[in-house]
Design an enzyme around this catalytic site. Structure first.
Site, PDB file in Angstrom:
ATOM      1  N   CYS A 109       0.830  -1.210   0.000  1.00 50.99           N
ATOM      2  CA  CYS A 109       0.000   0.000   0.000  1.00 50.99           C
ATOM      3  C   CYS A 109       0.868   1.265   0.000  1.00 50.99           C
ATOM      4  CB  CYS A 109      -0.999  -0.021   1.158  1.00 50.99           C
ATOM      5  SG  CYS A 109      -2.313   1.205   0.955  1.00 50.99           S
ATOM      6  N   HIS A 212      -3.633  -5.519   0.380  1.00 46.08           N
ATOM      7  CA  HIS A 212      -3.189  -5.781   1.756  1.00 46.08           C
ATOM      8  C   HIS A 212      -3.117  -7.274   2.081  1.00 46.08           C
ATOM      9  CE1 HIS A 212      -3.083  -1.649   3.301  1.00 46.08           C
ATOM     10  NE2 HIS A 212      -4.051  -1.418   2.416  1.00 46.08           N
ATOM     11  N   GLU A 214      -1.506  -8.559   4.323  1.00 45.99           N
ATOM     12  CA  GLU A 214      -1.436  -8.739   5.793  1.00 45.99           C
ATOM     13  C   GLU A 214      -2.828  -8.956   6.389  1.00 45.99           C
ATOM     14  OE1 GLU A 214      -1.292  -5.920   4.317  1.00 45.99           O
ATOM     15  OE2 GLU A 214      -2.076  -4.258   5.527  1.00 45.99           O
TER      16      GLU A 214
END
Ligand code: MN
Length: 235
Positions: A109, A212, A214
């Site tokens: 990002c 993302h 994560e």
């Protein structure tokens, strides 16, 4: 026992609390891929940054604050979020060291946006006002859902890592790449044409994604493949 690669993770900064913080997913995603993640301090002394850099086998450039538009020669628009100049400074120094030495880099990002700016590219400061289109890039939680597809560059890094022509990704960003830095190559694009992943052919391992992993690595094989390829390149 083989030592795990140490990954320096860029700290997140909370303006209100004036405090460092971290999303566990960054660390968990790296750990699941076999790394030992370490959250870096917001250090500004160049000599100290160099010493910290020496402790790391790879660097993860995390999400967070909008990049200071001054970094890509633009005046801030009202829609641009406040910068975190301490992060920008730390990350610029670390990125330049990694670039020189060929140290593996993963950007997520803001990480993708910062890397593009540091290499001479520019950013949209606010996609909804500067580049309105068919794809909404800001989703609501939970963030481990697919909200838009990305088409992978044939023969590119993500295509090779996942064996797929397209991925379904989450999306939580209001900025994006406007002009791609000369050293970078687009590796994935959203249906509205926005570049969502980049690589650097001159670098041993530099991958940055606009989405993302994560948030999605627990269930999503492509997110796991991204963390795994990064960590393996740090061995
Ligand atoms: Mn997106």
């Amino acid at each position: 026992m083989m030592k795990k690669p140490v990954i320096g993770v860029m700290p997140l900064w909370d303006d209100r609390l004036e405090s460092l913080w971290m999303l566990p997913g960054y660390l968990d995603g790296l750990r699941q891929a076999g790394a030992l993640p370490v959250i870096l301090p917001l250090e500004t002394e160049e000599a100290d940054i160099r010493q910290l850099y020496g402790l790391c086998d790879g660097l993860l450039f995390t999400g967070g604050h909008d990049v200071d538009p001054a970094l890509y020669g633009a005046a801030p628009l009202p829609e641009c979020g406040p910068p975190c100049r301490r992060r920008d400074a730390l990350e610029a120094s670390l990125f330049r060291l990694a670039l020189e030495a060929g140290t593996p880099v993963l950007g997520i990002c803001r990480g993708l946006q910062l890397i593009n700016a540091l290499l001479g590219g520019t950013l949209y400061q606010d996609l909804p006002t500067q580049r309105p289109g068919s794809v909404s890039h800001v989703m609501r939680p939970p963030y481990d859902r697919v909200i838009h597809p990305v088409a992978l560059e044939a023969g590119g890094t993500l295509h090779r890592l996942t064996g797929q022509a397209a991925l379904g990704v989450n999306s939580y960003h209001h900025q994006g790449i406007r002009t791609l830095a000369p050293a970078l190559r687009a590796d994935a694009c959203a249906p509205d044409g926005l570049i969502e992943a980049v690589t650097c052919p001159e670098h041993p391992f530099l991958l940055a994604v606009q989405w993302h992993p994560e948030f999605s690595f627990r269930r999503d094989g492509a997110s796991q493949a991204i963390f795994r390829a990064f960590v393996q390149s740090c061995q």
